[in-house]
Motif scaffolding. Sequence first.
Motif, PDB file in Angstrom:
ATOM      1  N   THR A  41       0.850  -1.192   0.000  1.00 31.77           N
ATOM      2  CA  THR A  41       0.000   0.000   0.000  1.00 31.77           C
ATOM      3  C   THR A  41       0.885   1.242   0.000  1.00 31.77           C
ATOM      4  O   THR A  41       2.030   1.206   0.469  1.00 31.77           O
ATOM      5  CB  THR A  41      -0.915   0.035   1.244  1.00 31.77           C
ATOM      6  N   GLU A  42       0.356   2.314  -0.518  1.00 27.68           N
ATOM      7  CA  GLU A  42       1.130   3.556  -0.609  1.00 27.68           C
ATOM      8  C   GLU A  42       1.186   4.291   0.718  1.00 27.68           C
ATOM      9  O   GLU A  42       2.095   5.085   0.951  1.00 27.68           O
ATOM     10  CB  GLU A  42       0.527   4.449  -1.693  1.00 27.68           C
ATOM     11  N   VAL A  43       0.190   4.053   1.579  1.00 24.26           N
ATOM     12  CA  VAL A  43       0.172   4.672   2.912  1.00 24.26           C
ATOM     13  C   VAL A  43      -0.093   3.575   3.941  1.00 24.26           C
ATOM     14  O   VAL A  43      -0.581   2.494   3.613  1.00 24.26           O
ATOM     15  CB  VAL A  43      -0.910   5.764   3.035  1.00 24.26           C
ATOM     16  N   ASN A  44       0.211   3.873   5.185  1.00 17.08           N
ATOM     17  CA  ASN A  44      -0.059   2.925   6.265  1.00 17.08           C
ATOM     18  C   ASN A  44      -1.489   3.106   6.748  1.00 17.08           C
ATOM     19  O   ASN A  44      -1.765   3.933   7.620  1.00 17.08           O
ATOM     20  CB  ASN A  44       0.933   3.130   7.411  1.00 17.08           C
ATOM     21  N   TYR A  45      -2.413   2.315   6.189  1.00 16.17           N
ATOM     22  CA  TYR A  45      -3.815   2.411   6.585  1.00 16.17           C
ATOM     23  C   TYR A  45      -4.028   1.939   8.017  1.00 16.17           C
ATOM     24  O   TYR A  45      -5.075   2.207   8.619  1.00 16.17           O
ATOM     25  CB  TYR A  45      -4.687   1.596   5.634  1.00 16.17           C
ATOM     26  N   GLY A  46      -3.054   1.241   8.576  1.00 21.10           N
ATOM     27  CA  GLY A  46      -3.172   0.800   9.959  1.00 21.10           C
ATOM     28  C   GLY A  46      -3.290   1.946  10.937  1.00 21.10           C
ATOM     29  O   GLY A  46      -3.854   1.804  12.022  1.00 21.10           O
ATOM     30  N   ALA A  47      -2.764   3.109  10.562  1.00 20.88           N
ATOM     31  CA  ALA A  47      -2.824   4.282  11.441  1.00 20.88           C
ATOM     32  C   ALA A  47      -4.259   4.739  11.681  1.00 20.88           C
ATOM     33  O   ALA A  47      -4.532   5.467  12.642  1.00 20.88           O
ATOM     34  CB  ALA A  47      -2.011   5.420  10.835  1.00 20.88           C
ATOM     35  N   ALA A  48      -5.182   4.323  10.811  1.00 22.97           N
ATOM     36  CA  ALA A  48      -6.582   4.731  10.945  1.00 22.97           C
ATOM     37  C   ALA A  48      -7.346   3.868  11.952  1.00 22.97           C
ATOM     38  O   ALA A  48      -8.476   4.185  12.306  1.00 22.97           O
ATOM     39  CB  ALA A  48      -7.283   4.664   9.583  1.00 22.97           C
ATOM     40  N   VAL A  49      -6.741   2.780  12.406  1.00 27.80           N
ATOM     41  CA  VAL A  49      -7.400   1.886  13.362  1.00 27.80           C
ATOM     42  C   VAL A  49      -7.120   2.391  14.775  1.00 27.80           C
ATOM     43  O   VAL A  49      -5.987   2.370  15.241  1.00 27.80           O
ATOM     44  CB  VAL A  49      -6.897   0.441  13.210  1.00 27.80           C
ATOM     45  N   LYS A  50      -8.164   2.844  15.446  1.00 25.57           N
ATOM     46  CA  LYS A  50      -8.017   3.393  16.797  1.00 25.57           C
ATOM     47  C   LYS A  50      -8.632   2.443  17.824  1.00 25.57           C
ATOM     48  O   LYS A  50      -9.702   1.889  17.616  1.00 25.57           O
ATOM     49  CB  LYS A  50      -8.705   4.758  16.897  1.00 25.57           C
ATOM     50  N   ALA A  51      -7.941   2.285  18.947  1.00 30.73           N
ATOM     51  CA  ALA A  51      -8.413   1.389  19.998  1.00 30.73           C
ATOM     52  C   ALA A  51      -9.484   2.060  20.852  1.00 30.73           C
ATOM     53  O   ALA A  51      -9.535   3.287  20.966  1.00 30.73           O
ATOM     54  CB  ALA A  51      -7.245   0.963  20.878  1.00 30.73           C
ATOM     55  N   LEU A  52     -10.329   1.244  21.441  1.00 28.58           N
ATOM     56  CA  LEU A  52     -11.318   1.739  22.392  1.00 28.58           C
ATOM     57  C   LEU A  52     -10.620   2.084  23.701  1.00 28.58           C
ATOM     58  O   LEU A  52      -9.635   1.441  24.067  1.00 28.58           O
ATOM     59  CB  LEU A  52     -12.367   0.653  22.672  1.00 28.58           C
ATOM     60  N   PRO A  53     -11.123   3.075  24.429  1.00 28.87           N
ATOM     61  CA  PRO A  53     -10.544   3.344  25.756  1.00 28.87           C
ATOM     62  C   PRO A  53     -10.744   2.110  26.634  1.00 28.87           C
ATOM     63  O   PRO A  53     -11.859   1.586  26.719  1.00 28.87           O
ATOM     64  CB  PRO A  53     -11.381   4.523  26.273  1.00 28.87           C
ATOM     65  N   PRO A  54      -9.686   1.603  27.257  1.00 27.84           N
ATOM     66  CA  PRO A  54      -9.829   0.394  28.078  1.00 27.84           C
ATOM     67  C   PRO A  54     -10.652   0.668  29.324  1.00 27.84           C
ATOM     68  O   PRO A  54     -10.640   1.776  29.874  1.00 27.84           O
ATOM     69  CB  PRO A  54      -8.387   0.038  28.444  1.00 27.84           C
ATOM     70  N   ASN A  55     -11.365  -0.359  29.750  1.00 28.57           N
ATOM     71  CA  ASN A  55     -12.157  -0.242  30.972  1.00 28.57           C
ATOM     72  C   ASN A  55     -11.351  -0.839  32.120  1.00 28.57           C
ATOM     73  O   ASN A  55     -11.389  -2.037  32.372  1.00 28.57           O
ATOM     74  CB  ASN A  55     -13.498  -0.987  30.815  1.00 28.57           C
ATOM     75  N   ASN A  56     -10.580   0.014  32.794  1.00 30.73           N
ATOM     76  CA  ASN A  56      -9.705  -0.465  33.860  1.00 30.73           C
ATOM     77  C   ASN A  56     -10.288  -0.249  35.250  1.00 30.73           C
ATOM     78  O   ASN A  56      -9.573  -0.332  36.240  1.00 30.73           O
ATOM     79  CB  ASN A  56      -8.348   0.242  33.764  1.00 30.73           C
TER      80      ASN A  56
END
Length: 313
Positions: free
Chosen positions: A137-152
């Motif tokens: 891929t020409e760009v890192n599309y992985g950067a668009a995947v954001k994690a949910l705030p953890p429930n600690n």
Amino acid sequence: MSIWTDKQGRRHVGLMVQGRRVHRILPEGATASDAKQLEADLRKQLTRRPGQYSDPLLVEVMPLYMEHAKHSKWTSVAEIAAQRIAPWLEGFRASQVREVAANIIRDMKSAYAPATINRSLATLKKALTLAWELGMTEVNYGAAVKALPPNNKREVFLTPAQVQHLASHCTESVQAAIWIALYTGARRGEILAMQPEDVSKHTLTIHAQNTKTKRSRVIPIVKPLRPWLKYLPLPYKNFEGLKTGFQRGRKAAGMEHVNFHDLRHSAASLLVASGADLYTVAKILGHSNIQTTTRYAHLQVKQQREAMKRAFG
């Protein structure tokens, strides 16, 4: 240096081609020839003609992660996390990952904890990063995947009597894991990695490569822990074996609300109740930052309040 061996004897391959840096860790037992072959394969992939694979399907990208997971210490856990989101990937391309991630979160929220969802999202993120590193891929599309705030904020603290009730409904090997967790505050993965040679006359060593923080720690062996150490190593190849046995036990005990990690929290609460300061608790549990341990500060305040009531009425 493109190929090197770390202090644990594992071989690494690192390359920088056309501004892209790729680093791979080979599985234990890999030979110098294996490393050279991996280096050649990576170099070939990295010099792929630009634009050849500009927007691959996500189902074409995920095999990159599955191959990567084979080098993980807990391969089966990584694979399960990746397989969990497979239905959401069909028909979507790398550039559509933001929409896919939103769909995964929306549909999984009612059935899974944020940490579980995040583990699966992390596999997708890593797969896309690998695709970018390899020039797919020409760009890192992985950067668009954001994690949910953890429930600690989960706070389930068991008394020794409650732990005894739970353990009495489990097999001996699960009982051993339960009591080791309570008497050491060790994480599940740390317990599964324990070996007989880690046990000395007075202490138990948890090695850096088996810890979350990558730091070794030495824990004093208390008398009630000693009988359970004879079960090491526990007869489980991965997390799932212990998880299944623990789930059967908690159901039989009528304690389905209890998670294995609650034993670690319980160890901390019992230490605080005994008068241990937070710094000592942090050292025993292996927290890299004292701020993590402050979640138990309210227990210390409760103890202090009760002491003051006894003293001053």
